[in-house]
Write a protein that holds these residues in place. Sequence first.
Motif: not given
Length: 95
Positions: A34-35, A67, A70
């Motif tokens: 969740n970047m 990832p 993201s």
Amino acid sequence: MTLRGLTLTGGDTGMSSGGGGAIRVFVTDVSLENMFITGNSTFATGGLMNGGGGVFATLDDGTSLTPQNSVFSGNFVEGSKGGGLSVYFNSGGEL
């Protein structure tokens, strides 16, 4: 290592060659959850171990970059590859 729920923006390695305007990973497990990795930059000389305006990772056998959910957006590399993400698989590794 897990990075979760962060916004990384405006990172810049300047004229140093190497990569990873926001994050540089060297032979370790990293999960990005969740970047938002946006608006980062690096300068690269075109060698194998650089690039990745947002994230650059060097992976060996048994290490991984994961990832999940993201966003990589608006990252830039001058002189090389991987605006958002660049991975150098040294002797294995998993993306």
